[in-house]
Design a protein around this motif. Structure first.
Motif, PDB file in Angstrom:
ATOM      1  N   GLY A  70       0.816  -1.211   0.000  1.00 13.54           N
ATOM      2  CA  GLY A  70       0.000   0.000   0.000  1.00 13.54           C
ATOM      3  C   GLY A  70       0.848   1.259   0.000  1.00 13.54           C
ATOM      4  N   GLN A  71       1.926   1.244   0.757  1.00  8.75           N
ATOM      5  CA  GLN A  71       2.834   2.396   0.792  1.00  8.75           C
ATOM      6  C   GLN A  71       3.517   2.589  -0.561  1.00  8.75           C
ATOM      7  N   HIS A  72       3.871   1.485  -1.212  1.00 11.25           N
ATOM      8  CA  HIS A  72       4.491   1.564  -2.531  1.00 11.25           C
ATOM      9  C   HIS A  72       3.502   2.143  -3.547  1.00 11.25           C
ATOM     10  N   VAL A  73       2.257   1.698  -3.486  1.00  9.70           N
ATOM     11  CA  VAL A  73       1.220   2.209  -4.388  1.00  9.70           C
ATOM     12  C   VAL A  73       1.091   3.716  -4.220  1.00  9.70           C
ATOM     13  N   GLU A  74       0.990   4.156  -2.976  1.00 12.08           N
ATOM     14  CA  GLU A  74       0.833   5.582  -2.705  1.00 12.08           C
ATOM     15  C   GLU A  74       2.056   6.380  -3.178  1.00 12.08           C
ATOM     16  N   LYS A  75       3.239   5.855  -2.914  1.00 17.61           N
ATOM     17  CA  LYS A  75       4.474   6.533  -3.329  1.00 17.61           C
ATOM     18  C   LYS A  75       4.534   6.679  -4.846  1.00 17.61           C
ATOM     19  N   GLU A  76       4.187   5.605  -5.555  1.00 18.04           N
ATOM     20  CA  GLU A  76       4.210   5.655  -7.018  1.00 18.04           C
ATOM     21  C   GLU A  76       3.173   6.636  -7.550  1.00 18.04           C
ATOM     22  N   ALA A  77       1.979   6.597  -6.992  1.00 27.53           N
ATOM     23  CA  ALA A  77       0.902   7.483  -7.451  1.00 27.53           C
ATOM     24  C   ALA A  77       1.260   8.947  -7.250  1.00 27.53           C
ATOM     25  N   MET A  78       1.958   9.252  -6.172  1.00 30.27           N
ATOM     26  CA  MET A  78       2.289  10.644  -5.857  1.00 30.27           C
ATOM     27  C   MET A  78       3.424  11.211  -6.705  1.00 30.27           C
ATOM     28  N   LYS A  79       3.915  10.436  -7.654  1.00 28.84           N
ATOM     29  CA  LYS A  79       4.946  10.943  -8.559  1.00 28.84           C
ATOM     30  C   LYS A  79       4.363  11.923  -9.577  1.00 28.84           C
ATOM     31  N   SER A  80       3.046  12.039  -9.588  1.00 31.62           N
ATOM     32  CA  SER A  80       2.383  12.950 -10.520  1.00 31.62           C
ATOM     33  C   SER A  80       1.306  13.742  -9.787  1.00 31.62           C
ATOM     34  N   ASP A  81       0.985  14.904 -10.322  1.00 31.70           N
ATOM     35  CA  ASP A  81      -0.129  15.705  -9.799  1.00 31.70           C
ATOM     36  C   ASP A  81      -1.417  15.464 -10.585  1.00 31.70           C
ATOM     37  N   ASP A  82      -1.283  14.830 -11.740  1.00 25.85           N
ATOM     38  CA  ASP A  82      -2.445  14.561 -12.594  1.00 25.85           C
ATOM     39  C   ASP A  82      -3.200  13.329 -12.080  1.00 25.85           C
ATOM     40  N   PRO A  83      -4.503  13.460 -11.784  1.00 23.31           N
ATOM     41  CA  PRO A  83      -5.265  12.333 -11.228  1.00 23.31           C
ATOM     42  C   PRO A  83      -5.249  11.072 -12.097  1.00 23.31           C
ATOM     43  N   TRP A  84      -5.317  11.230 -13.417  1.00 27.44           N
ATOM     44  CA  TRP A  84      -5.295  10.049 -14.284  1.00 27.44           C
ATOM     45  C   TRP A  84      -3.938   9.359 -14.231  1.00 27.44           C
ATOM     46  N   GLU A  85      -2.895  10.145 -14.249  1.00 27.33           N
ATOM     47  CA  GLU A  85      -1.559   9.555 -14.170  1.00 27.33           C
ATOM     48  C   GLU A  85      -1.340   8.925 -12.795  1.00 27.33           C
ATOM     49  N   GLN A  86      -1.873   9.546 -11.748  1.00 27.48           N
ATOM     50  CA  GLN A  86      -1.783   8.954 -10.412  1.00 27.48           C
ATOM     51  C   GLN A  86      -2.448   7.576 -10.387  1.00 27.48           C
ATOM     52  N   LEU A  87      -3.615   7.477 -11.017  1.00 33.03           N
ATOM     53  CA  LEU A  87      -4.328   6.197 -11.057  1.00 33.03           C
ATOM     54  C   LEU A  87      -3.501   5.152 -11.799  1.00 33.03           C
ATOM     55  N   LEU A 132      -7.049   2.713  -3.760  1.00 30.73           N
ATOM     56  CA  LEU A 132      -7.741   2.761  -5.040  1.00 30.73           C
ATOM     57  C   LEU A 132      -9.073   3.482  -4.901  1.00 30.73           C
ATOM     58  N   ARG A 133      -9.824   3.152  -3.861  1.00 26.80           N
ATOM     59  CA  ARG A 133     -11.134   3.782  -3.661  1.00 26.80           C
ATOM     60  C   ARG A 133     -10.995   5.286  -3.433  1.00 26.80           C
ATOM     61  N   GLU A 134     -10.018   5.695  -2.648  1.00 25.10           N
ATOM     62  CA  GLU A 134      -9.786   7.125  -2.404  1.00 25.10           C
ATOM     63  C   GLU A 134      -9.503   7.863  -3.706  1.00 25.10           C
ATOM     64  N   GLN A 135      -8.668   7.268  -4.553  1.00 22.34           N
ATOM     65  CA  GLN A 135      -8.325   7.893  -5.831  1.00 22.34           C
ATOM     66  C   GLN A 135      -9.560   8.002  -6.724  1.00 22.34           C
ATOM     67  N   MET A 138     -12.001  10.672  -5.415  1.00 21.28           N
ATOM     68  CA  MET A 138     -11.521  12.015  -5.733  1.00 21.28           C
ATOM     69  C   MET A 138     -11.766  12.327  -7.205  1.00 21.28           C
ATOM     70  N   MET A 139     -11.536  11.355  -8.066  1.00 24.52           N
ATOM     71  CA  MET A 139     -11.729  11.565  -9.499  1.00 24.52           C
ATOM     72  C   MET A 139     -13.213  11.726  -9.835  1.00 24.52           C
ATOM     73  N   GLN A 140     -14.073  11.014  -9.123  1.00 27.56           N
ATOM     74  CA  GLN A 140     -15.514  11.197  -9.330  1.00 27.56           C
ATOM     75  C   GLN A 140     -15.940  12.600  -8.918  1.00 27.56           C
ATOM     76  N   GLU A 141     -15.436  13.060  -7.778  1.00 31.96           N
ATOM     77  CA  GLU A 141     -15.773  14.408  -7.310  1.00 31.96           C
ATOM     78  C   GLU A 141     -15.346  15.466  -8.319  1.00 31.96           C
ATOM     79  N   GLN A 142     -14.237  15.220  -8.994  1.00 31.91           N
ATOM     80  CA  GLN A 142     -13.746  16.160 -10.001  1.00 31.91           C
ATOM     81  C   GLN A 142     -14.387  15.923 -11.371  1.00 31.91           C
ATOM     82  N   ARG A 143     -15.330  14.986 -11.429  1.00 28.52           N
ATOM     83  CA  ARG A 143     -16.046  14.635 -12.663  1.00 28.52           C
ATOM     84  C   ARG A 143     -15.106  14.174 -13.777  1.00 28.52           C
ATOM     85  N   LEU A 144     -14.098  13.420 -13.375  1.00 25.85           N
ATOM     86  CA  LEU A 144     -13.154  12.857 -14.340  1.00 25.85           C
ATOM     87  C   LEU A 144     -13.563  11.456 -14.788  1.00 25.85           C
TER      88      LEU A 144
END
Length: 194
Positions: A70-87, A132-135, A138-144
């Motif tokens: 889980g920590q690795h997933v979060e670390k990798e996702a945070m390499k970008s500010d773009d929600p799609w790239e984070q996913l 995954l659910r948090e991401q 957040m993307m649903q809230e942003q209508r992505l």
């Protein structure tokens, strides 16, 4: 003289590290608690004192590995500010971490077999699936994302990732299997994009 909390935590940490090595190398069924205790310089009674059983020790090892993933997933996702790239990065990070030799047997093979699907799924939900659910939320809230039930989407993608991890781990060419899995995942994600 009572042991300090710090000493107890160090003992538990040592037992978990040694047990993880044994479970990774030999698999749950071939591990004998006496060997784990001996490798840690302890008695079998000390292992039972902290974990009550071999299954209890294994569950703690699995939980520790899932936290690391889980920590690795979060670390990798945070390499970008773009929600799609984070996913995308988070999903790839999960696959990479899950198929690591020191993780795959514990998480993907022995975990469900030893603890049962219900316990294994609960632990998965508390770690990788919660990220995954948090991401996705957040993307649903942003209508992505196209409107759809968040829980169904989370479980669908999580199941696909877990099954892909199993397939990748068993592949002769892990790099090719990873690329193919990510290609399929990218196509699915494009289908839910607004």
């Amino acid at each position: 003289m009572r042991r300090s909390r710090e000493e107890t935590n160090e003992t538990i940490h040592t037992l978990l590290q040694i047990a993880q090595q044994h479970f990774t190398k030999r698999g749950y069924s071939a591990v004998v608690l006496e060997e784990v205790a001996q490798a840690a310089g302890m008695t079998r009674g000390a292992v039972y004192h902290h974990f009550r059983s071999k299954k209890g020790l294994f569950q703690h090892v699995l939980e520790a590995v899932q936290v690391i993933i889980g920590q690795h997933v979060e670390k990798e996702a945070m390499k970008s500010d773009d929600p799609w790239e984070q996913l995308h990065l988070g999903c790839r990070g999960f696959l990479e971490a899950a198929v690591e030799p020191h993780h795959r047997r514990i998480v993907l093979i022995d975990g469900p077999a030893v603890l049962g699907w219900e316990t294994w799924r609960r632990l998965d939900e508390q770690n990788s699936m919660s990220h995954l659910r948090e991401q996705l939320a957040m993307m649903q809230e942003q209508r992505l994302l196209k409107p759809m039930p968040l829980d169904a989407l989370t479980h669908f993608l999580s199941g696909a990732l877990n099954e892909s991890a199993l397939w990748i781990a068993e592949s002769e060419d892990i790099a090719a299997a990873m690329r193919q899995s990510m290609d399929v995942l990218n196509a699915i994600l494009e289908g839910i994009r607004t």
